[in-house]
Design an enzyme around this catalytic site. Structure first.
Site, PDB file in Angstrom:
ATOM      1  N   ARG A  58       6.979   1.018  -6.131  1.00 52.74           N
ATOM      2  CA  ARG A  58       6.893  -0.084  -7.097  1.00 52.74           C
ATOM      3  C   ARG A  58       6.845   0.405  -8.535  1.00 52.74           C
ATOM      4  O   ARG A  58       7.234  -0.321  -9.448  1.00 52.74           O
ATOM      5  CB  ARG A  58       5.731  -1.008  -6.754  1.00 52.74           C
ATOM      6  CG  ARG A  58       6.005  -1.804  -5.467  1.00 52.74           C
ATOM      7  CD  ARG A  58       4.880  -2.756  -5.110  1.00 52.74           C
ATOM      8  NE  ARG A  58       3.612  -2.085  -4.903  1.00 52.74           N
ATOM      9  CZ  ARG A  58       3.175  -1.635  -3.733  1.00 52.74           C
ATOM     10  NH1 ARG A  58       3.913  -1.790  -2.648  1.00 52.74           N
ATOM     11  NH2 ARG A  58       2.011  -1.046  -3.628  1.00 52.74           N
ATOM     12  N   GLU A  95      -8.499   7.620  -0.283  1.00 56.21           N
ATOM     13  CA  GLU A  95      -9.735   7.151   0.327  1.00 56.21           C
ATOM     14  C   GLU A  95      -9.643   7.116   1.846  1.00 56.21           C
ATOM     15  O   GLU A  95     -10.637   7.094   2.541  1.00 56.21           O
ATOM     16  CB  GLU A  95     -10.134   5.774  -0.228  1.00 56.21           C
ATOM     17  CG  GLU A  95      -9.125   4.677  -0.002  1.00 56.21           C
ATOM     18  CD  GLU A  95      -8.044   4.589  -1.085  1.00 56.21           C
ATOM     19  OE1 GLU A  95      -7.360   3.566  -1.103  1.00 56.21           O
ATOM     20  OE2 GLU A  95      -7.852   5.523  -1.867  1.00 56.21           O
TER      21      GLU A  95
END
Length: 171
Positions: A58, A95
Protein backbone atom coordinates in the site's frame (compact mmCIF):
# COMPACT_ATOMS: atom_id res chain seq x y z
CA UNK A 1 -12.97 17.18 3.13
CA UNK A 2 -13.16 14.69 5.99
CA UNK A 3 -10.88 11.91 4.77
CA UNK A 4 -11.62 9.73 7.81
CA UNK A 5 -15.20 9.42 6.55
CA UNK A 6 -13.76 7.45 3.61
CA UNK A 7 -11.76 4.95 5.70
CA UNK A 8 -13.62 1.93 6.98
CA UNK A 9 -12.82 -0.02 10.12
CA UNK A 10 -13.06 -3.80 9.81
CA UNK A 11 -13.08 -5.59 13.18
CA UNK A 12 -11.20 -8.83 13.79
CA UNK A 13 -9.03 -8.63 10.67
CA UNK A 14 -6.52 -10.15 10.09
CA UNK A 15 -7.05 -11.78 13.48
CA UNK A 16 -9.44 -11.43 16.44
CA UNK A 17 -9.05 -8.22 18.42
CA UNK A 18 -7.54 -6.20 15.56
CA UNK A 19 -9.44 -3.30 14.00
CA UNK A 20 -8.18 -2.99 10.41
CA UNK A 21 -8.25 0.48 8.88
CA UNK A 22 -9.25 -0.25 5.28
CA UNK A 23 -8.15 2.41 2.78
CA UNK A 24 -9.79 0.69 -0.20
CA UNK A 25 -12.90 2.81 0.43
CA UNK A 26 -10.74 5.94 0.18
CA UNK A 27 -8.99 4.69 -2.97
CA UNK A 28 -12.24 4.11 -4.82
CA UNK A 29 -13.63 7.56 -4.04
CA UNK A 30 -11.92 9.77 -6.63
CA UNK A 31 -12.27 13.17 -4.94
CA UNK A 32 -11.20 11.84 -1.53
CA UNK A 33 -8.24 9.92 -3.01
CA UNK A 34 -7.15 12.99 -4.97
CA UNK A 35 -7.37 15.14 -1.83
CA UNK A 36 -5.36 12.63 0.24
CA UNK A 37 -2.58 12.45 -2.38
CA UNK A 38 -2.53 16.26 -2.72
CA UNK A 39 -2.26 16.80 1.05
CA UNK A 40 0.46 14.17 1.39
CA UNK A 41 2.34 15.64 -1.56
CA UNK A 42 2.37 19.00 0.24
CA UNK A 43 3.88 17.36 3.35
CA UNK A 44 6.48 15.48 1.28
CA UNK A 45 7.43 18.45 -0.93
CA UNK A 46 8.35 20.51 2.14
CA UNK A 47 11.09 17.96 2.91
CA UNK A 48 12.73 18.55 -0.51
CA UNK A 49 13.42 14.89 -1.34
CA UNK A 50 15.42 13.63 -4.31
CA UNK A 51 13.46 10.38 -4.40
CA UNK A 52 10.59 8.66 -2.59
CA UNK A 53 10.60 5.13 -1.21
CA UNK A 54 7.35 3.18 -0.86
CA UNK A 55 6.83 0.09 1.27
CA UNK A 56 5.06 -2.88 -0.34
CA UNK A 57 2.28 -2.81 -1.10
CA UNK A 58 0.00 0.00 0.00
CA UNK A 59 2.97 2.35 0.37
CA UNK A 60 3.39 2.02 -3.40
CA UNK A 61 -0.10 3.45 -3.87
CA UNK A 62 1.00 6.62 -2.10
CA UNK A 63 4.64 7.03 -3.09
CA UNK A 64 4.18 6.51 -6.84
CA UNK A 65 1.55 9.23 -7.48
CA UNK A 66 3.29 11.66 -5.13
CA UNK A 67 6.66 11.10 -6.82
CA UNK A 68 4.95 11.64 -10.17
CA UNK A 69 3.30 14.85 -8.95
CA UNK A 70 6.64 16.15 -7.63
CA UNK A 71 8.58 15.08 -10.73
CA UNK A 72 11.00 12.88 -8.77
CA UNK A 73 11.87 9.19 -8.70
CA UNK A 74 10.29 6.35 -6.77
CA UNK A 75 11.94 3.22 -5.37
CA UNK A 76 10.29 0.09 -4.02
CA UNK A 77 10.95 -1.59 -0.69
CA UNK A 78 9.62 -5.11 -1.13
CA UNK A 79 9.14 -8.46 0.50
CA UNK A 80 11.90 -11.03 -0.09
CA UNK A 81 12.60 -12.46 -3.54
CA UNK A 82 10.44 -9.96 -5.42
CA UNK A 83 13.18 -7.78 -6.94
CA UNK A 84 15.60 -8.72 -9.73
CA UNK A 85 19.36 -8.25 -9.51
CA UNK A 86 21.45 -7.61 -6.43
CA UNK A 87 19.44 -6.61 -3.37
CA UNK A 88 20.06 -5.26 0.10
CA UNK A 89 17.83 -6.63 2.83
CA UNK A 90 17.00 -6.27 6.48
CA UNK A 91 15.12 -8.68 8.75
CA UNK A 92 13.09 -7.20 11.58
CA UNK A 93 10.81 -8.26 14.40
CA UNK A 94 7.05 -7.83 14.31
CA UNK A 95 4.65 -8.13 17.21
CA UNK A 96 3.68 -11.59 15.88
CA UNK A 97 6.92 -12.86 14.28
CA UNK A 98 9.62 -11.73 11.89
CA UNK A 99 9.66 -10.26 8.41
CA UNK A 100 12.19 -9.00 5.89
CA UNK A 101 12.31 -6.03 3.56
CA UNK A 102 14.55 -5.64 0.50
CA UNK A 103 15.55 -3.04 -2.06
CA UNK A 104 17.68 -3.17 -5.18
CA UNK A 105 21.31 -2.53 -4.27
CA UNK A 106 21.59 0.31 -6.79
CA UNK A 107 18.19 1.90 -6.07
CA UNK A 108 19.48 4.95 -4.23
CA UNK A 109 22.63 7.01 -4.55
CA UNK A 110 24.62 7.65 -1.39
CA UNK A 111 23.60 10.95 0.18
CA UNK A 112 20.27 11.13 -1.68
CA UNK A 113 17.49 12.84 0.27
CA UNK A 114 14.75 10.21 0.65
CA UNK A 115 11.25 10.34 2.09
CA UNK A 116 9.74 6.95 2.87
CA UNK A 117 5.98 6.41 2.66
CA UNK A 118 3.52 3.81 3.83
CA UNK A 119 -0.21 3.71 4.35
CA UNK A 120 -0.22 3.19 8.10
CA UNK A 121 2.03 3.43 11.15
CA UNK A 122 1.04 0.92 13.83
CA UNK A 123 3.87 -0.46 15.98
CA UNK A 124 6.58 0.95 13.71
CA UNK A 125 8.40 -2.26 12.84
CA UNK A 126 8.09 -2.12 9.07
CA UNK A 127 8.59 1.63 8.67
CA UNK A 128 11.52 1.58 11.09
CA UNK A 129 13.12 -1.26 9.15
CA UNK A 130 12.63 0.61 5.89
CA UNK A 131 14.38 3.67 7.31
CA UNK A 132 17.25 1.52 8.60
CA UNK A 133 17.62 -0.23 5.25
CA UNK A 134 17.71 3.07 3.34
CA UNK A 135 20.28 4.47 5.76
CA UNK A 136 22.44 1.35 5.40
CA UNK A 137 22.33 1.96 1.64
CA UNK A 138 23.70 5.46 2.24
CA UNK A 139 20.49 7.47 1.90
CA UNK A 140 19.75 10.56 3.96
CA UNK A 141 16.23 9.77 5.16
CA UNK A 142 14.78 13.26 5.57
CA UNK A 143 11.29 12.11 6.42
CA UNK A 144 8.77 9.34 6.91
CA UNK A 145 5.13 9.98 6.03
CA UNK A 146 2.03 7.83 6.39
CA UNK A 147 -1.60 8.32 5.55
CA UNK A 148 -2.67 6.97 8.96
CA UNK A 149 -1.04 6.76 12.38
CA UNK A 150 -2.49 4.59 15.14
CA UNK A 151 -1.12 6.73 17.98
CA UNK A 152 -2.24 4.33 20.72
CA UNK A 153 0.26 1.70 19.49
CA UNK A 154 3.30 3.94 20.03
CA UNK A 155 4.99 3.21 16.70
CA UNK A 156 6.33 6.75 16.43
CA UNK A 157 8.93 5.87 19.08
CA UNK A 158 10.56 3.40 16.63
CA UNK A 159 10.82 5.92 13.79
CA UNK A 160 14.23 7.58 13.71
CA UNK A 161 13.48 10.19 11.07
CA UNK A 162 11.18 13.22 11.02
CA UNK A 163 7.69 11.68 10.95
CA UNK A 164 4.29 13.01 9.91
CA UNK A 165 0.93 11.42 9.24
CA UNK A 166 -2.05 12.88 7.48
CA UNK A 167 -4.61 11.24 9.79
CA UNK A 168 -4.38 9.83 13.30
CA UNK A 169 -6.54 7.54 15.35
CA UNK A 170 -6.32 7.52 19.15
CA UNK A 171 -8.15 4.15 19.52
Amino acid sequence: MDLKAHIRGIPDFPKPGILFYDISTLLRHGPAWNEAVRRMADIVAAKKPDVLAGIESRGFLLAAPIAHALGIGFIMLRKPRKLPGAVLGLSYALEYGEDRIEMQADAVEKGSRVVILDDLLATGGTLGAGINLLQQAGADVVGAVTLIELTFLGGRSRIHAPFESLLSYDE
